[in-house]
Design an enzyme around this catalytic site. Sequence first.
Site, mmCIF file in Angstrom:
data_model
loop_
_atom_site.group_PDB
_atom_site.id
_atom_site.type_symbol
_atom_site.label_atom_id
_atom_site.label_comp_id
_atom_site.label_asym_id
_atom_site.label_seq_id
_atom_site.Cartn_x
_atom_site.Cartn_y
_atom_site.Cartn_z
ATOM 1 N N HIS A 1 0.836 -1.197 0.000
ATOM 2 C CA HIS A 1 0.000 0.000 0.000
ATOM 3 C C HIS A 1 0.873 1.251 0.000
ATOM 4 O O HIS A 1 2.104 1.163 -0.065
ATOM 5 C CB HIS A 1 -0.998 -0.017 1.164
ATOM 6 C CG HIS A 1 -0.381 -0.111 2.530
ATOM 7 N ND1 HIS A 1 0.551 0.793 2.988
ATOM 8 C CD2 HIS A 1 -0.553 -1.009 3.533
ATOM 9 C CE1 HIS A 1 0.909 0.470 4.212
ATOM 10 N NE2 HIS A 1 0.274 -0.631 4.567
ATOM 11 N N HIS B 1 4.045 1.339 2.318
ATOM 12 C CA HIS B 1 5.197 0.567 1.819
ATOM 13 C C HIS B 1 5.813 1.282 0.611
ATOM 14 O O HIS B 1 7.034 1.351 0.470
ATOM 15 C CB HIS B 1 4.768 -0.831 1.359
ATOM 16 C CG HIS B 1 4.011 -1.620 2.389
ATOM 17 N ND1 HIS B 1 2.755 -2.123 2.171
ATOM 18 C CD2 HIS B 1 4.344 -1.980 3.656
ATOM 19 C CE1 HIS B 1 2.342 -2.767 3.250
ATOM 20 N NE2 HIS B 1 3.287 -2.698 4.169
ATOM 21 N N CYS C 1 1.175 -9.955 22.856
ATOM 22 C CA CYS C 1 0.291 -9.334 21.860
ATOM 23 C C CYS C 1 0.549 -10.001 20.523
ATOM 24 O O CYS C 1 1.678 -9.986 20.015
ATOM 25 C CB CYS C 1 0.544 -7.835 21.757
ATOM 26 S SG CYS C 1 -0.341 -7.114 20.355
ATOM 27 N N CYS D 1 1.750 -7.506 17.700
ATOM 28 C CA CYS D 1 3.163 -7.102 17.795
ATOM 29 C C CYS D 1 4.089 -8.314 17.714
ATOM 30 O O CYS D 1 5.294 -8.160 17.519
ATOM 31 C CB CYS D 1 3.455 -6.396 19.111
ATOM 32 S SG CYS D 1 2.547 -4.891 19.364
ATOM 33 N N CYS E 1 -3.019 -3.188 24.071
ATOM 34 C CA CYS E 1 -1.858 -2.799 23.266
ATOM 35 C C CYS E 1 -2.247 -1.525 22.520
ATOM 36 O O CYS E 1 -3.260 -1.510 21.818
ATOM 37 C CB CYS E 1 -1.516 -3.908 22.273
ATOM 38 S SG CYS E 1 -0.493 -3.308 20.915
ATOM 39 N N HIS F 1 -2.565 -2.140 18.631
ATOM 40 C CA HIS F 1 -3.556 -3.063 18.069
ATOM 41 C C HIS F 1 -4.906 -3.046 18.768
ATOM 42 O O HIS F 1 -5.826 -3.733 18.342
ATOM 43 C CB HIS F 1 -2.964 -4.488 18.017
ATOM 44 C CG HIS F 1 -1.751 -4.559 17.142
ATOM 45 N ND1 HIS F 1 -0.471 -4.465 17.625
ATOM 46 C CD2 HIS F 1 -1.649 -4.650 15.792
ATOM 47 C CE1 HIS F 1 0.385 -4.517 16.619
ATOM 48 N NE2 HIS F 1 -0.305 -4.626 15.504
ATOM 49 N N LYS G 1 -6.364 7.429 9.969
ATOM 50 C CA LYS G 1 -5.409 6.337 9.846
ATOM 51 C C LYS G 1 -5.778 5.487 8.627
ATOM 52 O O LYS G 1 -6.972 5.298 8.359
ATOM 53 C CB LYS G 1 -5.522 5.496 11.123
ATOM 54 C CG LYS G 1 -4.281 4.761 11.442
ATOM 55 C CD LYS G 1 -4.387 4.041 12.746
ATOM 56 C CE LYS G 1 -3.393 2.911 12.630
ATOM 57 N NZ LYS G 1 -3.188 2.113 13.743
ATOM 58 N N LYS H 1 -7.703 -1.186 6.697
ATOM 59 C CA LYS H 1 -8.599 -2.025 5.903
ATOM 60 C C LYS H 1 -10.034 -1.845 6.383
ATOM 61 O O LYS H 1 -10.963 -1.786 5.587
ATOM 62 C CB LYS H 1 -8.199 -3.486 6.102
ATOM 63 C CG LYS H 1 -7.701 -4.144 4.847
ATOM 64 C CD LYS H 1 -7.455 -5.584 5.156
ATOM 65 C CE LYS H 1 -7.039 -6.382 3.963
ATOM 66 N NZ LYS H 1 -6.610 -7.715 4.343
HETATM 67 N N1 MSP Z 1 8.334 -7.006 8.771
HETATM 68 C C1 MSP Z 1 8.504 -5.859 9.569
HETATM 69 C C2 MSP Z 1 9.802 -5.185 9.269
HETATM 70 C C3 MSP Z 1 11.030 -6.011 9.437
HETATM 71 S S1 MSP Z 1 12.460 -5.169 8.969
HETATM 72 C C4 MSP Z 1 13.698 -6.110 9.478
HETATM 73 C C5 MSP Z 1 7.365 -4.901 9.324
HETATM 74 N N2 MSP Z 1 6.707 -5.023 8.169
HETATM 75 S S2 MSP Z 1 5.480 -4.080 7.683
HETATM 76 O O1 MSP Z 1 4.960 -4.678 6.489
HETATM 77 O O2 MSP Z 1 4.562 -3.881 8.745
HETATM 78 O O3 MSP Z 1 6.130 -2.735 7.260
HETATM 79 C C6 MSP Z 1 6.269 -1.657 8.136
HETATM 80 C C7 MSP Z 1 6.831 -0.510 7.337
HETATM 81 O O4 MSP Z 1 5.962 -0.192 6.221
HETATM 82 C C8 MSP Z 1 6.951 0.802 8.066
HETATM 83 O O5 MSP Z 1 8.084 0.873 8.900
HETATM 84 C C9 MSP Z 1 7.008 1.751 6.905
HETATM 85 O O6 MSP Z 1 8.237 1.643 6.261
HETATM 86 C C10 MSP Z 1 5.934 1.197 6.000
HETATM 87 N N3 MSP Z 1 4.609 1.692 6.352
HETATM 88 C C11 MSP Z 1 3.508 0.948 6.635
HETATM 89 N N4 MSP Z 1 2.445 1.785 6.840
HETATM 90 C C12 MSP Z 1 2.840 3.059 6.715
HETATM 91 C C13 MSP Z 1 2.176 4.306 6.698
HETATM 92 N N5 MSP Z 1 0.882 4.437 6.914
HETATM 93 N N6 MSP Z 1 2.904 5.407 6.417
HETATM 94 C C14 MSP Z 1 4.232 5.340 6.120
HETATM 95 N N7 MSP Z 1 4.891 4.187 6.104
HETATM 96 C C15 MSP Z 1 4.275 3.051 6.565
HETATM 97 O O7 MSP Z 1 7.132 -4.055 10.167
#
Ligand code: MSP
Length: 642
Positions: free
Chosen positions: A17, A20, A125, A128, A142, A145, A294, A297
């Site tokens: 999304h 990412h 949790c 987390c 938490c 969540h 925020k 989904k």
């Molecule tokens: N798998 C772990 C990371 C392991 S790294 C060794 C994880 N994955 S995640 O799919 O949840 O990705 C989190 C990351 O996605 C955030 O740190 C950020 O880079 C990005 N984002 C997810 N949602 C976001 C927003 N709403 N806004 C900006 N970036 C965000 O955590």
Amino acid sequence: MTTYITTPIYYVNAQPHLGHAYTTVVADTYNRFNRLCGHDTRFQTGTDEHGDKIAEAAAREGVQPKEYVDRISAMFRETWPLINVKHDNFIRTTDANHISLVQTVLQDVYDKGDIYFDVYSGLYCNGCERFLTEKELVDGKCPDHQVAPKQITEQNYFFRMSRYQQQLVDHIHEHPDFITPERYRNEVLSFLSEPLDDLCISRPKSRLTWGIELPFDENFVTYVWFDALLNYLTGIGYPEGEMYRKYWPVAEHLIAKDILKPHAIYWPTMLMSMGLPLYRKLHVHGYWNIDDSKMSKSIGNVVRPDELVGDFGVDTFRYFVLREMSFGLDASFSNEAIVDRKNSDLANDLGNLYSRSVAMVKKYAGGIVPEPGATSDDDVELLQVVAKALEEYRENMSVFQFSRGLTAVWSLVGYANKYIVKNEPWSLAKDQTKKERLNTVLYNLLESLRILAMVLKPVMPGTAAKMAQGLGYEEENEMVSLFDTGGKWGQLRSGQLLMDIDPLFPRVDKKEQQKKNNGKKPKKETADGCVEGLIPFEQFQSVELRVAEITAAEKIAKSDRLLKLTVRAPEERTIVAGIAEHYSPEELLGKQVMIVANMKPAKLMGVISQGMVLAARTEVEGKEKLILSTVMGEAQPGDRVA
Ligand code: MSP
């Protein structure tokens, strides 16, 4: 110089999304920027495929975890080319090489005595995937969540994180830019001011089998973070090899604030236990919200990168996110905001500059880069603007201040547009004796465009390539792809033939776009049939805007901000304006400005103000600046503005 930038490896329990996509575009831009600076670079991203969350997601779909992770991981891999992201490596934690290296590290840390077996009872949790402390809970839940964690008692393996607490605190103090921006460094230091618990790094197979088996106990799998963080090393060939030796010492991690703790605490202490140097820097950005809520989904407002690209184009998306978010802070995403930026910054400012300049070169110089002549004062100023923009761009881009870097670039775009208006090439073209001046002006415009093509390459690679091609360059020519060479003024060769390209940024019809995007949830209409937020023409007409000439100006005693202006519009009136910090009374005399002529009079510092002067509010070097509005030619005081 050498750089190695990483993104988090994303969980495969959800499709890619906006969040990412943002992190990945930032890493890609930074990587491309470093290449522009001539660095040897590496950029790694990937997917995190073990753990409870993934096992549950697979179970929900009724498929085996491996089948599930293959499918979602492929979605991430296929998304990045859509937003012009070019990584050097896409790592998966289910890669055999990664798995075996994680086991090697676990064994080493275990042999060293930094992993021990213990009974643990705590609040777990699921979201987390870790035990939470009482202190972390908000109203017993938490905070991330919004669920109460489950009380679990089990035997597990623990990593002696506490042993490295002081060493980590010292490291952070000794390396001020280890964690940036500063607010996150402070957050970590504040967390470390309390005693650190050891980290539970195993899960019994009785509860979870989808993970990397511990090399020293087959009844357990590895906690997902101990596995995932190691990707930054396993992806560059740790523990040996040229790549590892070259890139590890310069590793920079990019994350959002949600995963600060694992990256700023678990990971450095793991590296300390392994006897390795720590990564160089951790860059932490804020969160994207959607129309101020925020992204989730359940709200149904998840923004997908492929849809954005379809609606606005790759480069508009990349430019928008980099320009709009101040790195480190949260930002709000909306379709209106992206359309506004596209129309103003890209179509109006940059697109027009390119198309006007090239059209004039075609009309007045046969579509060939002309030979410049003598330099005028305007040209000297243009060169100064270029030099300042380049310096500020480089400085800001290298410290992740993309928004500021782009603002610097747009100061050049703005000045070049002004340079056209000031020099009026169309008038010069009417006078044969001014041919040399005309050629100089046209040359300077093309040279500014070449510099713009170069600095925009990391941010909007497609647009930059198109601009370069239009100016007669191959995309990889050093004049448009290497900062040190291309950043010098006067590199464009006279006689070079310009090439035809499609318009850079066709304007978006805001109404059409709104209709398209709001198809699912139409914007509310007000009782009189207007779309909320827009005003009917009649409403605009009720504001009486007029040209006014300033005939006298003086400071108002006891106020730093206010000036008392006497204006003719055409009748004489007094207007109090908050511009004293931006204009001296003397420089305003005789100037024509725009005023709101039918404002209710108001008393300010004892003076009755009969109207309001219009000014643009902008920012220069972080400080607000007001710029008075004026008319582009001689108008009569009192002329209506419509
Ligand atoms: N798998 C772990 C990371 C392991 S790294 C060794 C994880 N994955 S995640 O799919 O949840 O990705 C989190 C990351 O996605 C955030 O740190 C950020 O880079 C990005 N984002 C997810 N949602 C976001 C927003 N709403 N806004 C900006 N970036 C965000 O955590």
